[in-house]
Design a protein around this motif. Structure first.
Motif: not given
Length: 269
Positions: A25-28, A141-163
């Motif tokens: 999903p690209t939304v919550d 199983i361990d996965e890293v989700f790049d929320r910038q790539r997934m949702h087109g998130r603009e970092p604005n100084g912080t990069w969000l990763y979900c592990l």
């Protein structure tokens, strides 16, 4: 487990003569599932009772008659779909003739804990794709989700990763700070860009009983949606479906349960 998911997709693709896709999903999830469901419920007169804990499904003369709630309330019913996790099943089906076998299967299926750690970092990790698996992490199983790539998130100084750690049997017992430190160390091991990364904010979500335990030999334990009582069905990812412990499995079980109920002749009022 992931190989089984791929094999299932190939099998269904061949059967249905159409492509099977795996997406995200690209939304919550509220936007994806809940809001539309609430609107449909409003239009069709569906009542949703929150915090109404079911205690027992009453069966009389081979048919469901009511559901008793923990607060003593009784809700009359002409059909019931019991859609609870296998870990919450005991007591609900005591009136069902085969309840002992279903309870035993539910117990043997067990539970698998999942821990999700959201890390806001002061720099990017240098990921190559939206989802990357880590071999030899902290769980099965361990996965890293790049929320910038997934949702087109603009970092604005912080990069969000979900592990996400599936099979987090040890991690589930650790504190918030211990998990954040452990996951940052894991990123530093696999991503050179994380060597000097700093956690701006960390958020940990623990799910001790996230799914049933998808281990070898469990496929034959999963019960069918149908029971010996025609107007009582089971649903949940732990029941028998084409899929493993996934939301797709839960959805498929619900669709099958509804289809079976609709096949039943209408009962007199």
């Amino acid at each position: 487990m992931f190989a089984d998911v791929l094999a299932t997709g190939i099998r269904l693709g061949i059967r249905d003569r159409r492509a099977v896709t795996i997406g995200y999903p690209t939304v919550d999830l509220d936007t994806l599932f809940v809001h539309g469901a609430e609107e449909l419920f409003r239009r069709t007169g569906v009542e949703v009772r929150y915090r109404a804990v079911a205690d027992r499904i009453r069966i009389s003369d081979g048919a469901v008659t009511a559901v008793e709630l923990a607060d003593g309330t009784t809700i009359a019913a002409d059909a019931v779909i019991c859609a609870v996790p296998n870990s919450n099943l005991r007591g609900l089906l005591d009136d069902l003739p085969e309840h002992a076998e279903i309870y035993a299967a539910a117990d043997k299926l067990g539970v698998t804990p999942i821990v999700s750690t959201n890390l806001y970092l002061d720099r990017p990790l240098g990921t190559r794709s939206a989802m990357e698996a880590i071999i030899g992490g902290t769980g099965v199983i361990d996965e890293v989700f790049d929320r910038q790539r997934m949702h087109g998130r603009e970092p604005n100084g912080t990069w969000l990763y979900c592990l996400t750690t599936s099979g987090a049997y040890e991690q589930i017992h650790r504190s918030h700070d211990e998990i954040v430190t452990e996951q940052l160390d894991l990123l530093r091991r696999y991503y050179p860009e994380a060597a000097e990364a700093r956690v701006v904010h960390g958020h940990v979500v623990k799910m001790p009983k996230a799914t049933f335990s998808q281990s070898l030999g469990t496929a034959g334990l999963r019960p069918d949606q149908r029971t010996s009582v025609p107007n009582l069905m089971l649903a949940g990812d732990w029941t028998r479906t084409d899929w493993s412990a996934t939301m797709e499995s839960a959805v498929q079980s619900a669709a099958r349960a509804v289809d079976e109920l609709l096949k039943q002749p209408a009962r007199p009022a």
